[in-house]
Scaffold this active site. Structure first.
Site, PDB file in Angstrom:
ATOM      1  N   LYS A  33     -47.068  24.039  31.134  1.00 48.45           N
ATOM      2  CA  LYS A  33     -47.714  22.933  31.844  1.00 48.45           C
ATOM      3  C   LYS A  33     -46.956  22.555  33.109  1.00 48.45           C
ATOM      4  CE  LYS A  33     -47.519  20.155  28.360  1.00 48.45           C
ATOM      5  NZ  LYS A  33     -46.954  21.096  27.397  1.00 48.45           N
ATOM      6  N   THR A  34     -45.649  22.373  32.954  1.00 45.92           N
ATOM      7  CA  THR A  34     -44.876  21.952  34.115  1.00 45.92           C
ATOM      8  C   THR A  34     -44.855  23.065  35.159  1.00 45.92           C
ATOM      9  OG1 THR A  34     -43.543  20.534  32.706  1.00 45.92           O
ATOM     10  CG2 THR A  34     -42.627  21.071  34.847  1.00 45.92           C
ATOM     11  N   ASP A 217     -47.423  14.876  35.424  1.00 40.08           N
ATOM     12  CA  ASP A 217     -46.864  15.612  34.284  1.00 40.08           C
ATOM     13  C   ASP A 217     -46.714  14.635  33.108  1.00 40.08           C
ATOM     14  OD1 ASP A 217     -45.862  17.675  32.813  1.00 40.08           O
ATOM     15  OD2 ASP A 217     -44.011  17.945  33.953  1.00 40.08           O
ATOM     16  N   GLU A 218     -46.669  15.144  31.896  1.00 37.61           N
ATOM     17  CA  GLU A 218     -46.487  14.318  30.693  1.00 37.61           C
ATOM     18  C   GLU A 218     -47.507  13.170  30.668  1.00 37.61           C
ATOM     19  OE1 GLU A 218     -44.239  15.232  28.492  1.00 37.61           O
ATOM     20  OE2 GLU A 218     -42.667  16.316  29.558  1.00 37.61           O
ATOM     21  N   GLN A 248     -47.034  15.366  21.917  1.00 36.95           N
ATOM     22  CA  GLN A 248     -45.713  14.958  22.386  1.00 36.95           C
ATOM     23  C   GLN A 248     -45.702  13.527  22.906  1.00 36.95           C
ATOM     24  OE1 GLN A 248     -43.226  17.974  24.458  1.00 36.95           O
ATOM     25  NE2 GLN A 248     -45.109  19.157  24.533  1.00 36.95           N
ATOM     26  N   ARG A 596     -37.821  22.271  21.847  1.00 31.30           N
ATOM     27  CA  ARG A 596     -36.881  22.416  22.975  1.00 31.30           C
ATOM     28  C   ARG A 596     -36.132  23.731  22.897  1.00 31.30           C
ATOM     29  NH1 ARG A 596     -39.483  20.293  25.941  1.00 31.30           N
ATOM     30  NH2 ARG A 596     -40.911  20.133  24.199  1.00 31.30           N
TER      31      ARG A 596
HETATM   32  P1  ATP Z   1     -43.226  20.956  27.574  1.00 32.27           P
HETATM   33  O1  ATP Z   1     -44.464  20.637  26.773  1.00 32.27           O
HETATM   34  O2  ATP Z   1     -42.039  21.051  26.716  1.00 32.27           O
HETATM   35  O3  ATP Z   1     -43.082  20.072  28.751  1.00 32.27           O
HETATM   36  P2  ATP Z   1     -44.403  22.925  29.295  1.00 32.27           P
HETATM   37  O4  ATP Z   1     -45.769  23.167  28.772  1.00 32.27           O
HETATM   38  O5  ATP Z   1     -44.288  22.053  30.477  1.00 32.27           O
HETATM   39  O6  ATP Z   1     -43.458  22.466  28.117  1.00 32.27           O
HETATM   40  P3  ATP Z   1     -42.879  24.793  30.832  1.00 32.27           P
HETATM   41  O7  ATP Z   1     -41.607  24.060  30.768  1.00 32.27           O
HETATM   42  O8  ATP Z   1     -43.661  24.766  32.085  1.00 32.27           O
HETATM   43  O9  ATP Z   1     -43.799  24.354  29.607  1.00 32.27           O
HETATM   44  O10 ATP Z   1     -42.662  26.313  30.427  1.00 32.27           O
HETATM   45  C1  ATP Z   1     -41.902  26.678  29.293  1.00 32.27           C
HETATM   46  C2  ATP Z   1     -41.104  27.922  29.588  1.00 32.27           C
HETATM   47  O11 ATP Z   1     -41.950  29.054  29.659  1.00 32.27           O
HETATM   48  C3  ATP Z   1     -40.401  27.839  30.925  1.00 32.27           C
HETATM   49  O12 ATP Z   1     -39.155  28.478  30.812  1.00 32.27           O
HETATM   50  C4  ATP Z   1     -41.316  28.615  31.837  1.00 32.27           C
HETATM   51  O13 ATP Z   1     -40.614  29.138  32.934  1.00 32.27           O
HETATM   52  C5  ATP Z   1     -41.820  29.710  30.909  1.00 32.27           C
HETATM   53  N1  ATP Z   1     -43.150  30.215  31.285  1.00 32.27           N
HETATM   54  C6  ATP Z   1     -44.270  29.501  31.489  1.00 32.27           C
HETATM   55  N2  ATP Z   1     -45.306  30.287  31.804  1.00 32.27           N
HETATM   56  C7  ATP Z   1     -44.852  31.562  31.804  1.00 32.27           C
HETATM   57  C8  ATP Z   1     -45.439  32.848  32.082  1.00 32.27           C
HETATM   58  N3  ATP Z   1     -46.725  32.993  32.393  1.00 32.27           N
HETATM   59  N4  ATP Z   1     -44.646  33.925  31.991  1.00 32.27           N
HETATM   60  C9  ATP Z   1     -43.347  33.802  31.654  1.00 32.27           C
HETATM   61  N5  ATP Z   1     -42.735  32.623  31.395  1.00 32.27           N
HETATM   62  C10 ATP Z   1     -43.464  31.502  31.465  1.00 32.27           C
HETATM   63 MG    MG Z   2     -43.274  20.199  30.752  1.00 29.63          MG
END
Ligand code: ATP
Ligand code: MG
Length: 713
Positions: A33-34, A217-218, A248, A596
């Site tokens: 997402k981020t 975000d969030e 979350q 995490r």
């Molecule tokens: P959270 O819910 O904990 O905030 P999130 O959904 O925001 O998580 P991110 O932090 O954006 O997730 O991504 C999680 C990890 O996966 C990061 O290390 C990111 O770089 C990696 N990642 C995301 N998308 C891909 C992709 N398509 N290919 C490889 N790595 C990825």
């Molecule tokens: Mg995130």
């Protein structure tokens, strides 16, 4: 730009390249997402759909904002300085600084942190002769904040009974006092900013025109007022791109509303909802544990997370005899991990309550393992730092009674409690600040307090033209603070912290470049209030990361320890007593904690624990039972040595995006059947030219330019 979209899977790509529409990305932990949000900003800018100036991005912490800005500048060659990326509080603070007059605030208005707020409420109760056992100050703070977070001023607050009526009256007095002193608590930043935009038409129009793309975000943790603030800003036709995970949502106690997600879908009818289901962060076993835990919650929007990373290692479970024993185990494991080549920054110890950090810190310290605590005892909350900041606050705003009271007799100047009571009574009578009321004092009190007022005046004149770090140095010296700590027995560390404050100011000036409205000092003080806890000492040193589960949201680490998994601690008894909703919130916290971890997860509990000075006998947390046995390996005291964890691979790959048929990548186009879309990529030339277009709801399509009628918009 060419690599921008290369590392995205297909739904991520679709989300990033949506045409300018409202969108909700609803996805589980670690699904990107981020990453999607950051890449979307880069994409919008690099395809000229918006300038850096037209973006407003809300992140969860100042740390996250910094990371996002850094990430952004690596993705697109733009100057990210001055972009509006920050927390709700940070952004509102910025807006209020720029329009302090319209907001009815002094130019150098100060921010009250929660400790200041509590002190102010206590003082009010005393002035008003109200029994603080009947009206506990902490509860009053909560009452006031909860109202503000709902957008409700004292004048509109409803009172069902006499007791609440009294609380509303105190709330009203509190508002008056804040206004008189020219200070804002955290919730006030948002409410005041919201009211300002609501009542000031030209200003609202200005910002509505300016921010065309609003990204959040969030989103699951926005409260009612934050959501209304977003809607107001988007009222001029801007688009909101919100990402979040209902599983979350962990700030219900601060008024966060998961309902905002449903409301968002409704308010922005047709908002594109995209789900991301592939988790890139965690190995299979960790993800399976997370899924198994959260499955027990009933109020969910429902998501299914999977990974192709393989099962990875089992989850390591350890039951210790005592909290000390647990800390020893954790630190021993950490030392082995570090010996095996894991970077300490990739190791996190999480706990449910900040008080747990002390035992862990002690053990880490004893074994010489560098560590960093986020939250808890914060740099900007340390006594000496707050004293120095109080002097600095008075330089900018003499009406700040909170700051006045903190240092009027520190270092001691022979000003007794009686004199201060007189002063407060006088101020109350003539409805002025303590500073101004000082002139009306007579006798000895008049002399001693008068001397303090003159000291502040002198400091103000002497520092008028100095750069920020020198202002602080001067004030620390001339106020007598430095001398006070020089002779104090354990003053050395405090002196070091004061030096660190000067360093922080120097870094701040370097980082910020252009200083906002109100000058360097005011900006720095705001920064100090907003960023408390994120500037631990030992900057730059590789250190193990300690933090509460709340503070860990959005972050990731190769190795995570979740400590104190005991009934009553995690899940916390206060929440459990609230019934099902409380327990579900705790479970979401547990879900956040588990997700995490990238490669290795430890869960531990202790049979006895010292809490609030008493030994408690503890039962293992019910959350441990929710992790399927098959995923766990129980460790006995002699933990076997751990194999090295391989580093997470880095990304590669290229991406071509030539222009085709007079159309360019990033351009918004219209198609008779699919509607509005954005060109994501193209290939081929002449009669073979094809473009890939993201039509939002209608999906991603490859279209041959020769046949498809695409009209540029
Ligand atoms: P959270 O819910 O904990 O905030 P999130 O959904 O925001 O998580 P991110 O932090 O954006 O997730 O991504 C999680 C990890 O996966 C990061 O290390 C990111 O770089 C990696 N990642 C995301 N998308 C891909 C992709 N398509 N290919 C490889 N790595 C990825
Ligand atoms: Mg995130």
């Amino acid at each position: 730009m060419s690599d921008l979209l290369a590392n995205l899977n297909s739904p991520q790509l679709q989300a990033v390249t949506l045409p300018p529409v409202h969108a909700l990305i609803l996805a589980g932990a670690g699904s990107g997402k981020t990453r999607v949000l950051t890449t979307r900003i880069a994409w919008l800018i690099s395809t000229n759909q918006v300038g850096p100036h037209g973006v407003l991005a809300v992140t969860f912490t100042n740390k996250a904002a910094k990371e996002m800005t850094a990430r952004l500048s690596s993705l697109v060659p733009i100057n990210v300085r001055g972009m509006w990326i920050g927390t709700f509080h940070g952004l509102c603070n910025r807006l209020l600084r720029a329009h302090f007059r319209e907001a009815g605030l002094p130019q150098t208005f100060q921010i009250l942190d929660s400790a200041d707020q509590l002190a102010m409420v206590k003082r009010l109760l005393k002035n008003l002769n109200i029994d603080d056992e009947k009206y506990p100050p902490r509860e009053l703070c909560h009452f006031i904040n909860a109202h503000k977070e709902q957008g409700v001023r004292a004048a509109q607050a409803e009172a069902y009974d006499n007791y609440t009526q009294k609380r509303v009256e105190i709330y009203a007095e509190y508002e008056n006092q804040c206004n008189r002193e020219g200070v804002c608590d955290f919730a006030e930043l948002l409410l005041r900013c919201y009211e300002l935009l609501q009542r000031n038409e030209p200003l609202r129009a200005h910002y509505q025109q300016r921010f065309r793309q609003i990204l959040v975000d969030e989103f699951q943790d926005t409260n009612v007022l934050q959501y209304r603030w977003l809607k107001l800003l988007a009222g001029g036709g801007a688009h909101i791109f919100a990402v979040g995970d209902d599983d979350q949502s962990i700030y219900r106690f601060r008024g966060a509303e998961v309902g905002n997600m449903r409301e968002f879908e409704r308010d922005y009818a047709g908002a594109n909802v995209i789900r991301l289901e592939q988790n890139y962060r965690s190995h299979g076993n960790i993800l399976a544990a997370a899924n198994a835990i959260i499955k027990n919650n009933r109020e969910r929007l429902g998501k299914n997370l999977w990974t192709d990373a393989g099962d990875g290692e089992p989850i390591r479970a350890f039951e210790a005899y005592s909290d000390l024993d647990e800390a020893r185990f954790i630190v021993e494991e950490i030392r082995e991990l570090v010996r095996d080549g894991i970077s300490p920054t990739q190791i996190a110890i999480l706990y449910r309550s900040n008080a747990q950090s002390r035992v862990l810190e002690h053990e880490l310290f004893t074994k010489g393992v560098p560590y960093k605590v986020y939250g808890g005892l914060r740099f900007f909350e340390r006594q000496e730092v707050k004293h120095a900041l109080a002097y600095l606050r008075l330089l900018g705003n003499q009406d700040d009674d909170t700051a006045f009271l903190r240092v009027v007799n520190f270092p001691t100047r022979g000003i007794g409690a009686r004199s201060l009571e007189n002063l407060q009574a006088t101020a109350h009578q003539i409805n002025s600040s303590l500073y101004n009321a000082a002139a009306s004092l007579t006798g000895k009190a008049g002399q001693t307090v008068g001397a303090f007022v003159r000291l502040i005046e002198t400091l103000r004149q002497e520092t008028a033209n100095l750069p920020l770090p020198e202002i602080i140095e001067h004030v620390v010296e001339k106020s007598g603070l430095a001398q006070h700590y020089r002779v104090e027995k354990e003053g050395q560390e405090r002196l070091e912290n004061l030096d660190e404050l000067i360093n922080a100011a120097a870094t701040f000036v370097d980082d910020e470049g252009a200083i906002g409205e109100g000058g360097a000092l005011a900006s720095f003080l705001a920064h100090a209030s907003l960023e408390a806890g994120e500037h631990q000492a030992g900057e730059g040193q590789e250190a193990v990361q300690l933090m509460s589960v709340h503070a860990a949201k959005g972050l990731e680490f190769d190795v995570v320890f979740i400590s104190g998994l005991e009934q009553g601690l995690f899940p916390h008894e206060n929440s459990v007593n609230e019934g099902k909703e409380g327990l579900e919130e705790e479970r979401r916290l547990m879900y956040v904690a588990v997700t995490r971890a990238r490669q290795r997860l430890y869960v531990s509990c202790a049979q006895t624990r010292m809490l609030h000075g008493q030994t408690r006998y503890c039962m293992p947390s019910s959350f441990l039972d929710e992790i399927p046995e098959g995923l766990m390996r129980k460790l006995n005291k002699k933990a076997e040595s751990a194999p090295a964890v391989p580093a997470f691979g880095s990304f590669g790959g290229g991406y071509a995006e030539p222009a085709a048929g007079g159309l360019r990548v990033g351009q918004t186009v219209e198609h008779a059947k699919f509607g509005l879309g954005v060109i994501v990529s193209s290939e081929g030339r002449g009669a073979d030219a094809r473009v890939q277009v993201n039509f939002g709801g209608a999906g991603m399509k490859w279209l041959a330019l020769e046949y498809a009628k695409l009209t540029p918009v």
